[in-house]
Scaffold this active site. Sequence first.
Site, PDB file in Angstrom:
ATOM      1  N   LYS A  68       0.848  -1.187   0.000  1.00 13.47           N
ATOM      2  CA  LYS A  68       0.000   0.000   0.000  1.00 13.47           C
ATOM      3  C   LYS A  68       0.882   1.236   0.000  1.00 13.47           C
ATOM      4  O   LYS A  68       1.650   1.462   0.935  1.00 13.47           O
ATOM      5  CB  LYS A  68      -0.909  -0.013   1.226  1.00 13.47           C
ATOM      6  CG  LYS A  68      -1.812   1.214   1.307  1.00 13.47           C
ATOM      7  CD  LYS A  68      -2.793   1.118   2.446  1.00 13.47           C
ATOM      8  CE  LYS A  68      -3.664   2.357   2.517  1.00 13.47           C
ATOM      9  NZ  LYS A  68      -4.605   2.312   3.637  1.00 13.47           N
ATOM     10  N   LYS A 127      -2.147  -1.556  -3.965  1.00 13.28           N
ATOM     11  CA  LYS A 127      -3.009  -0.381  -3.947  1.00 13.28           C
ATOM     12  C   LYS A 127      -2.186   0.888  -4.018  1.00 13.28           C
ATOM     13  O   LYS A 127      -1.210   0.977  -3.278  1.00 13.28           O
ATOM     14  CB  LYS A 127      -3.818  -0.419  -2.647  1.00 13.28           C
ATOM     15  CG  LYS A 127      -4.656   0.776  -2.351  1.00 13.28           C
ATOM     16  CD  LYS A 127      -5.291   0.641  -0.991  1.00 13.28           C
ATOM     17  CE  LYS A 127      -6.059   1.915  -0.723  1.00 13.28           C
ATOM     18  NZ  LYS A 127      -6.239   2.180   0.660  1.00 13.28           N
TER      19      LYS A 127
HETATM   20  C1  PBG Z   1      -7.736   3.275   5.489  1.00 13.17           C
HETATM   21  C2  PBG Z   1      -7.912   3.154   4.021  1.00 13.17           C
HETATM   22  C3  PBG Z   1      -7.654   4.121   3.024  1.00 13.17           C
HETATM   23  C4  PBG Z   1      -8.070   3.569   1.819  1.00 13.17           C
HETATM   24  C5  PBG Z   1      -8.540   2.286   2.096  1.00 13.17           C
HETATM   25  N1  PBG Z   1      -8.406   2.040   3.454  1.00 13.17           N
HETATM   26  C6  PBG Z   1      -7.164   5.504   3.140  1.00 13.17           C
HETATM   27  C7  PBG Z   1      -5.810   5.808   3.586  1.00 13.17           C
HETATM   28  O1  PBG Z   1      -4.968   4.934   3.769  1.00 13.17           O
HETATM   29  O2  PBG Z   1      -5.580   7.009   3.811  1.00 13.17           O
HETATM   30  C8  PBG Z   1      -8.030   4.283   0.492  1.00 13.17           C
HETATM   31  C9  PBG Z   1      -9.109   3.898  -0.438  1.00 13.17           C
HETATM   32  C10 PBG Z   1      -9.387   4.817  -1.564  1.00 13.17           C
HETATM   33  O3  PBG Z   1      -8.713   5.856  -1.783  1.00 13.17           O
HETATM   34  O4  PBG Z   1     -10.321   4.502  -2.308  1.00 13.17           O
HETATM   35  N2  PBG Z   1      -6.443   3.064   5.945  1.00 13.17           N
HETATM   36 ZN    ZN Z   2      -6.100   3.758   8.074  1.00 16.96          ZN
END
Ligand code: PBG
Ligand code: ZN
Length: 323
Positions: free
Chosen positions: A196, A249
């Site tokens: 991520k 992601k």
């Molecule tokens: C929470 C989370 C996020 C996303 C999914 N779970 C946001 C982040 O990490 O700030 C992003 C999903 C999206 O942008 O569609 N940790």
């Molecule tokens: Zn988070």
Amino acid sequence: MPEFHRGRRLRRSRTMRDMVRETELRPQDLMMLYFVVETDDENFEKPISSMPGQHQLSLQKLEQRVAQAVDNGLRSLMLFGIPAQKDEHASGAYDDNGIVQRAIRMIKANWPDLLVCPDVCLCEYTSHGHCGIVQDGDVLNDPTLELLARTAVSYAEAGADMVAPSDMMDGRVLAIRDALDNAGFPNLPIMSYAVKYASAFYGPFREAAESAPQFGDRKTYQMDPANSREALREAAADVFEGADILMVKPALPYLDIVRQVRDSFDAPVAAYQVSGEYSMIKAAAQNGWIDEQAVVLESLTAIKRAGADLILTYFTEDLLKTL
Ligand code: PBG
Ligand code: ZN
């Protein structure tokens, strides 16, 4: 006499093109995402301005929306919760009567076969908006693991079919696996947000989930977009800790990473087409600059072609109608 390659022979008709098509998008590959809000207002259905077509939903509105999607063939969904109260310890996340726990129970009671996978993180529940416990401006790793594990167990007890930790703390897959096993859920899979990135493409989501960090950013725990070898180390760590599905992601800007993870591990790979990817397509389509449906199909096909087995996308509901 040898001739040059005539690639066009296999593109002459739709039947021929379909016959030699290498990648297929299937309804069962798509996971929808929903934002559920803890509110007494049963009719709460607030459009998310930066994500046209997506809403924050009350439990009742979520039920109506999922009913419609199931009619169209929805197989799986992910849940994000927006609690009524936030605090320093994210207590709403592991409250057995929290909004996500209630949503899971509601969905499983209505549709036992629908696969429900809550996102496991603390940022929607903490007053400071970070994905873990904060002390002196620092996001503490190990004390956060215990809360993530509690949250995952609480979701499992509510009836979740799988859990998806998105926090990027080190060791969280192991902590969650251990807690699930001890709580009697050895068969509950973990889909880890293994790779991520600290991405600007999450902007619209943070409006949707009301989870923007109140200070600093997430660069001390999410990955640097410049790195790909590091992605393989993260994925290897999660496989070792017991992750069943590895997620990458965002998706489209990181297809090289999807491909590398696919080729390096035998676990299924998920790719998350994030909020910013969704919003860019929507915005351009609303301006009449691109053909939305064609661009969505092309983007998702590209994500599958790169090696994703499943795709999390806010376009799932729309796509189920077209596939
Ligand atoms: C929470 C989370 C996020 C996303 C999914 N779970 C946001 C982040 O990490 O700030 C992003 C999903 C999206 O942008 O569609 N940790
Ligand atoms: Zn988070």
